[in-house]
Design an enzyme around this catalytic site. Structure first.
Site, mmCIF file in Angstrom:
data_model
loop_
_atom_site.group_PDB
_atom_site.id
_atom_site.type_symbol
_atom_site.label_atom_id
_atom_site.label_comp_id
_atom_site.label_asym_id
_atom_site.label_seq_id
_atom_site.Cartn_x
_atom_site.Cartn_y
_atom_site.Cartn_z
ATOM 1 N N ALA A 16 4.151 25.153 47.379
ATOM 2 C CA ALA A 16 4.626 24.236 48.421
ATOM 3 C C ALA A 16 4.227 24.744 49.803
ATOM 4 C CB ALA A 16 6.143 24.076 48.328
ATOM 5 N N TRP A 45 3.400 31.126 40.942
ATOM 6 C CA TRP A 45 2.401 31.976 40.299
ATOM 7 C C TRP A 45 2.681 32.109 38.798
ATOM 8 C CZ3 TRP A 45 0.937 36.631 37.974
ATOM 9 C CH2 TRP A 45 -0.403 37.016 38.186
ATOM 10 N N ALA A 47 4.041 29.748 36.795
ATOM 11 C CA ALA A 47 4.123 28.482 36.043
ATOM 12 C C ALA A 47 3.157 28.512 34.867
ATOM 13 C CB ALA A 47 3.823 27.309 36.966
ATOM 14 N N GLU A 116 5.060 17.986 26.692
ATOM 15 C CA GLU A 116 6.253 18.839 26.727
ATOM 16 C C GLU A 116 7.456 17.953 26.444
ATOM 17 O OE1 GLU A 116 5.771 22.610 29.534
ATOM 18 O OE2 GLU A 116 5.319 20.796 30.613
ATOM 19 N N ASP A 215 17.701 31.668 49.016
ATOM 20 C CA ASP A 215 17.768 31.919 50.471
ATOM 21 C C ASP A 215 17.663 30.645 51.308
ATOM 22 O OD1 ASP A 215 17.431 34.390 49.293
ATOM 23 O OD2 ASP A 215 15.995 35.120 50.761
ATOM 24 N N HIS A 236 16.225 26.892 30.749
ATOM 25 C CA HIS A 236 15.100 26.681 29.837
ATOM 26 C C HIS A 236 15.523 27.163 28.458
ATOM 27 C CE1 HIS A 236 11.066 26.679 28.164
ATOM 28 N NE2 HIS A 236 10.605 26.137 29.283
ATOM 29 N N ARG A 282 15.494 19.058 27.710
ATOM 30 C CA ARG A 282 15.753 20.493 27.811
ATOM 31 C C ARG A 282 17.221 20.888 27.674
ATOM 32 N NH1 ARG A 282 11.798 23.106 32.338
ATOM 33 N NH2 ARG A 282 10.049 22.897 30.921
ATOM 34 N N HIS A 343 16.435 28.579 34.872
ATOM 35 C CA HIS A 343 15.009 28.324 35.089
ATOM 36 C C HIS A 343 14.711 27.566 36.382
ATOM 37 C CE1 HIS A 343 10.858 27.725 33.910
ATOM 38 N NE2 HIS A 343 10.984 26.415 33.946
ATOM 39 N N GLU A 367 10.892 23.562 45.332
ATOM 40 C CA GLU A 367 12.101 23.702 44.509
ATOM 41 C C GLU A 367 13.375 23.769 45.347
ATOM 42 O OE1 GLU A 367 11.723 26.393 41.222
ATOM 43 O OE2 GLU A 367 13.888 26.455 40.903
ATOM 44 N N ARG A 378 15.563 18.004 35.403
ATOM 45 C CA ARG A 378 14.143 17.795 35.708
ATOM 46 C C ARG A 378 13.312 17.620 34.438
ATOM 47 N NH1 ARG A 378 9.702 21.646 36.189
ATOM 48 N NH2 ARG A 378 11.216 23.118 35.371
HETATM 49 P P1 FAD Z 1 8.051 29.423 44.933
HETATM 50 O O1 FAD Z 1 6.733 29.304 44.272
HETATM 51 O O2 FAD Z 1 9.111 30.104 44.168
HETATM 52 O O3 FAD Z 1 7.853 30.175 46.317
HETATM 53 C C1 FAD Z 1 8.947 30.528 47.122
HETATM 54 C C2 FAD Z 1 8.462 31.391 48.270
HETATM 55 O O4 FAD Z 1 9.500 31.528 49.245
HETATM 56 C C3 FAD Z 1 8.094 32.811 47.876
HETATM 57 O O5 FAD Z 1 6.874 33.120 48.483
HETATM 58 C C4 FAD Z 1 9.197 33.679 48.468
HETATM 59 O O6 FAD Z 1 8.794 34.975 48.848
HETATM 60 C C5 FAD Z 1 9.565 32.873 49.694
HETATM 61 N N1 FAD Z 1 10.912 33.160 50.193
HETATM 62 C C6 FAD Z 1 12.096 32.971 49.567
HETATM 63 N N2 FAD Z 1 13.107 33.359 50.376
HETATM 64 C C7 FAD Z 1 12.552 33.802 51.530
HETATM 65 C C8 FAD Z 1 13.070 34.345 52.736
HETATM 66 N N3 FAD Z 1 14.379 34.527 52.956
HETATM 67 N N4 FAD Z 1 12.206 34.704 53.705
HETATM 68 C C9 FAD Z 1 10.849 34.569 53.532
HETATM 69 N N5 FAD Z 1 10.310 34.057 52.409
HETATM 70 C C10 FAD Z 1 11.151 33.675 51.422
HETATM 71 N N6 FAD Z 1 6.973 23.836 36.997
HETATM 72 C C11 FAD Z 1 6.036 22.966 36.581
HETATM 73 O O7 FAD Z 1 5.917 21.867 37.128
HETATM 74 N N7 FAD Z 1 5.221 23.289 35.545
HETATM 75 C C12 FAD Z 1 5.272 24.486 34.903
HETATM 76 O O8 FAD Z 1 4.504 24.751 34.001
HETATM 77 C C13 FAD Z 1 6.266 25.421 35.320
HETATM 78 N N8 FAD Z 1 6.390 26.606 34.703
HETATM 79 C C14 FAD Z 1 7.270 27.524 35.209
HETATM 80 C C15 FAD Z 1 7.320 28.794 34.647
HETATM 81 C C16 FAD Z 1 8.154 29.767 35.182
HETATM 82 C C17 FAD Z 1 8.192 31.134 34.561
HETATM 83 C C18 FAD Z 1 8.966 29.455 36.303
HETATM 84 C C19 FAD Z 1 9.864 30.492 36.900
HETATM 85 C C20 FAD Z 1 8.932 28.179 36.852
HETATM 86 C C21 FAD Z 1 8.100 27.210 36.312
HETATM 87 N N9 FAD Z 1 8.033 25.928 36.863
HETATM 88 C C22 FAD Z 1 7.095 25.052 36.404
HETATM 89 C C23 FAD Z 1 8.759 25.603 38.074
HETATM 90 C C24 FAD Z 1 7.798 25.731 39.282
HETATM 91 O O9 FAD Z 1 6.935 26.818 39.055
HETATM 92 C C25 FAD Z 1 8.528 25.925 40.570
HETATM 93 O O10 FAD Z 1 9.532 24.970 40.718
HETATM 94 C C26 FAD Z 1 7.577 25.788 41.764
HETATM 95 O O11 FAD Z 1 6.474 26.634 41.581
HETATM 96 C C27 FAD Z 1 8.296 26.123 43.045
HETATM 97 O O12 FAD Z 1 7.359 26.263 44.062
HETATM 98 P P2 FAD Z 1 7.856 26.572 45.530
HETATM 99 O O13 FAD Z 1 6.627 26.701 46.346
HETATM 100 O O14 FAD Z 1 8.881 25.598 45.915
HETATM 101 O O15 FAD Z 1 8.606 27.991 45.394
HETATM 102 C C1 SIN Z 2 7.188 25.544 30.599
HETATM 103 O O1 SIN Z 2 5.993 25.792 30.529
HETATM 104 O O2 SIN Z 2 7.941 25.454 29.629
HETATM 105 C C2 SIN Z 2 7.783 25.343 31.936
HETATM 106 C C3 SIN Z 2 7.448 24.014 32.416
HETATM 107 C C4 SIN Z 2 8.364 23.610 33.507
HETATM 108 O O3 SIN Z 2 9.345 24.279 33.784
HETATM 109 O O4 SIN Z 2 8.105 22.553 34.092
#
Ligand code: FAD
Ligand code: SIN
Length: 533
Positions: A16, A45, A47, A116, A215, A236, A282, A343, A367, A378
Site C-alpha cells: 500500500a 512481503w 503474502a 481459494e 500502530d 486463518h 475461512r 491473520h 490493511e 475478508r
Molecule cells: P504491510 O504490508 O503489513 O505493511 C505495513 C508497513 O507499515 C510496514 O512497512 C511497517 O513497518 C509499517 N509500520 C507499521 N507501524 C509503523 C509505525 N508505527 N511507524 C512506521 N512504520 C510503521 N492477502 C492477499 O490478498 N493475498 C495473499 O496471498 C495473502 N497472503 C498473506 C500471507 C501472510 C503470511 C500474511 C501475514 C498476510 C497475507 N495476506 C494476503 C494479507 C496481505 O498480505 C496484507 O493484508 C497486505 O499485504 C497489507 O499490506 P499493507 O501495505 O497494508 O501493510
Molecule cells: C493464503 O495464501 O492462504 C492467504 C491468502 C489471503 O490471506 O488472502
C-alpha cells in the site's frame, strides 16, 4: 529535533505504502516513506496465495460473481457499491503491477489462476508459485530505491500524528538503531498517508510479521479519526504448527489445489462441518479445526497434499515445501501439522472511496482501513487487490500545495519537545507484550464471551497502569509499540464486547446467532488538541 518536509508523508512500506509513493512519483509528486523496521518486513512481503482479480481471459469469471462471493464472505457488512467499484478496478490494478514488472506465473505465456476458499471460480493470480508478496515487494522496492521523488527512512517509528483542528500536518517519528533512538523527527506534509498494516501480532498465535501491532489504528484513534468494526479479526485455518506454536502460513491455495484436512486418526473431517468442506469460508474452516483439535486432544490437525504430483507441489509451493523441510516435514510424502492463527484485521480506520479518513488531509490505505470491502470476513486474496486499487485512488486524489505549513508547528504542539525518550528495552515491557498476546489469543480469539472480553479489558487497565507507573511508554522503540498494542487491543475487545451477536469472523459463545440487521460498530475518541504522552 530534525524537521523534514514533503508534499506527502507515507507511513509504511508494504504494498500500500510503496505503490502509493510510486504512483505519486508518476505525477511528479515527492514523498517521504517511513517504515518501522526495514523495507521488507511486512505482511505484503509474506503474502502467499495471490491476488484476486477478474480478467477478460478468464471466461468463467465476471465482476458480478466476484462481488457475490465477496458479499457472502462479508456476512452482511460489506458495502455492495464500494465492493463493486473496487473489484471492477481489478484489471487496471493487475495491469499496473505487470507494467511495473511483477512476474506473475504463466503457462505458455498465459496468466494462470488458482482457487481459494469461498471463491466460486479460479481467479487468483500468483507469482513465484507461493511467493506472490515477495515477487510484488521486490519489484516495488527496487523501483522506490531508484526513484528520485521518494525518500525512505527505515527504522523510523511513527509515534503520533500532528493533528490540529481536525487537520493533519504530518507525523512525529523516532529514528532508532540497534534499539537506541537517534533523533526525534518531525515529518511535515500537506498530506499524510497511513499504510501501517494489520494487528496480527496482538495475538500469541499469528501468521503476521513483528511489525503488525496495530500502530496505525492507535495513531488515528488518538488523533480523533473514526475507527470501524475492530472486532472482526480473521483467523486463518492453516498455519504450520511445531514445538508448541504456529510458525508460518500454509496457504489456502494448498486446499484450493485439493489439500485434505485429516483428524488424529487420519480421517477427512471437513465435510462433517460444512458441505463445502475444506473450501468453506475461512471462519467456518477455522472453527471446524478448533473443534476438531478439542475432540482429538491434540494441538493441531493434519493437512494432506501427498496425493498431488510431486512436480505440482514443487512448482506451485516451492517456499512452503522448503519451510516445512526445515522442520523435518516433506510435504510430498508427509502430512502437515496445522492450526489456526490470527491473520487479518477486517476492521480499522474508516475511509471513503478515495481513502480519506475523517481527519482532513489524512488518508489511510491497505490493511489498516475499514473501506467497506471486507465486512465481517475478508474473501481470500482480496486484500492485495484492495491495496493496489487504493494506491491508485489516493495518489490520484492528492493535490500538492506550495505552502506546506500554515501554522507554527512547534508552538502548536508544545509537548513535542517535552518527552524524555529512553533507549533500549525493559524486562517489564517484554513481560507486558507477552501477556497481551497470550490474553488476546485466549480471551478475544476465535471464540469470545462477555466474561472473556471483560477479563481482557480489566487486564489492559492493569497493564496500562503498570506502564504509566514505570514510565514504560517512553522506551524506544518497544515502549512506543507497546502503547499502541494496548490501545489497539482495547479497541478490539471493546468492539467485541459491544457486538452481542455472531457474524462472520466474530463468534460469541453467549450470542451464537446473527442479529436480523447488520450494523457497523464505530469508535471515536473525544478529540483533543494535544495528545500527551
Ligand atoms: P504491510 O504490508 O503489513 O505493511 C505495513 C508497513 O507499515 C510496514 O512497512 C511497517 O513497518 C509499517 N509500520 C507499521 N507501524 C509503523 C509505525 N508505527 N511507524 C512506521 N512504520 C510503521 N492477502 C492477499 O490478498 N493475498 C495473499 O496471498 C495473502 N497472503 C498473506 C500471507 C501472510 C503470511 C500474511 C501475514 C498476510 C497475507 N495476506 C494476503 C494479507 C496481505 O498480505 C496484507 O493484508 C497486505 O499485504 C497489507 O499490506 P499493507 O501495505 O497494508 O501493510
Ligand atoms: C493464503 O495464501 O492462504 C492467504 C491468502 C489471503 O490471506 O488472502
Amino acid at each position: 529535533m530534525d524537521i523534514h518536509k514533503a508534499p506527502v508523508i507515507i507511513i509504511g512500506s508494504g504494498i500500500a505504502g510503496l505503490l502509493t509513493a510510486l504512483k505519486l512519483s508518476d505525477s511528479g509528486i515527492e514523498s517521504i516513506v517511513v517504515t518501522k523496521t526495514v523495507l521488507k518486513e511486512n505482511s505484503s512481503w509474506m503474502a502467499q496465495g495471490g491476488i484476486a482479480a477478474v480478467l477478460p481471459e478468464n471466461h468463467a469469471d465476471s465482476i458480478e460473481l466476484h462481488v457475490k462471493d465477496t458479499l457472502i464472505a462479508g456476512a452482511g457488512l460489506a458495502d455492495e457499491s464500494v465492493t463493486r467499484s473496487i473489484l471492477a478496478e481489478g484489471q487496471l490494478a493487475i495491469q499496473d503491477l505487470i507494467k511495473l514488472g511483477v512476474p506473475f506465473d504463466r503457462v505458455d505465456g498465459k496468466l494462470t489462476f488458482t482457487k481459494e476458499a469461498a471463491h466460486s471460480t479460479q481467479r487468483i493470480l500468483h507469482a513465484g508459485g507461493d511467493a506472490t508478496g515477495r515477487s510484488i515487494q521486490d519489484t516495488l522496492i527496487y523501483k522506490v530505491q531508484h526513484d528520485p521523488h521518494i525518500t525512505i527512512y527505515e527504522q523510523c517509528i511513527a509515534t503520533r500524528l500532528l493533528v490540529h483542528d481536525n487537520r493533519c500536518y504530518g507525523v512525529e517519528a523516532l529514528r532508532y538503531q540497534d534499539g537506541e533512538w537517534v533523533e526525534p523527527q518531525l515529518l511535515l506534509g500537506q498530506h499524510t498517508v497511513l499504510a501501517t498494516g494489520g494487528i496480527g501480532r496482538l495475538y500469541a498465535q499469528t501468521t503476521n510479521p513483528p511489525i503488525a501491532t496495530g500502530d496505525g489504528i492507535a495513531l488515528a484513534y488518538e488523533a480523533g479519526a473514526k475507527i470501524q468494526d475492530m472486532e472482526f479479526v480473521q483467523f486463518h485455518p492453516t498455519a504450520f504448527w511445531a514445538d508448541g506454536q504456529v510458525r508460518f502460513l500454509i496457504s489456502e491455495a494448498l486446499r484450493g489445489e485439493g489439500g485434505i484436512l485429516r483428524d488424529k486418526a487420519g480421517n477427512a473431517f471437513a465435510q462433517q462441518y460444512h458441505p463445502m468442506g475444506e473450501l468453506a469460508p475461512r471462519d467456518i474452516v477455522t472453527r471446524a479445526i478448533s473443534a476438531q483439535i478439542v475432540k482429538d486432544q491434540q494441538p493441531f490437525v493434519w493437512l494432506d497434499i501427498t496425493h498431488l504430483p510431486n512436480k505440482t507441489i514443487e512448482t506451485r509451493f516451492p517456499n512452503i515445501l522448503k519451510a516445512c523441510q526445515s522442520f523435518g516435514i516433506d510435504i510430498r510424502q508427509d502430512l502437515i501439522p496445522v492450526a489456526p492463527a490470527a491473520h487479518y484485521g477486517m476492521g480499522g480506520i474508516l475511509v471513503n472511496t478515495q481513502g480519506q479518513t475523517t481527519v482532513q488531509n489524512l488518508y489511510a490505505i491497505g490493511e489498516v482501513v475499514s473501506s467497506g470491502l471486507h465486512g465481517a470476513n475478508r474473501l481470500a486474496s482480496n486484500s492485495l487487490l484492495e491495496c493496489v486499487v487504493f494506491a491508485r485512488r489516493v495518489s490520484a486524489h492528492v493535490e500538492t500545495f506550495s505552502e506546506i505549513l500554515p501554522i507554527d508547528i512547534l508552538s502548536t504542539f508544545p509537548a513535542l519537545n517535552a518527552t524524555q525518550w529512553q533507549a533500549g528495552g525493559h524486562k517489564l515491557l517484554n513481560h507486558g507484550v507477552d501477556r497481551i498476546r497470550k490474553m488476546m489469543w485466549t480471551n478475544v480469539g476465535i471464540l469470545r464471551s462477555q466474561s472473556s472480553l471483560s477479563a481482557m479489558l480489566a487486564e489492559i487497565d492493569t497493564l496500562e497502569q503498570e506502564a504509566i507507573e514505570h514510565n514504560l511508554f517512553s522506551w524506544v522503540p518497544l515502549g512506543v509499540e507497546y502503547r499502541k498494542m494496548l490501545l489497539a487491543s482495547r479497541l478490539i475487545a471493546q468492539g467485541a464486547l459491544k457486538r452481542e451477536e455472531s457474524r462472520g469472523a466474530h463468534y460469541r459463545l453467549d450470542f451464537t446467532e446473527a442479529l436480523p440487521h447488520a450494523t457497523h460498530n464505530i469508535q471515536q475518541m473525544m478529540r483533543r488538541q494535544e495528545v500527551h504522552f
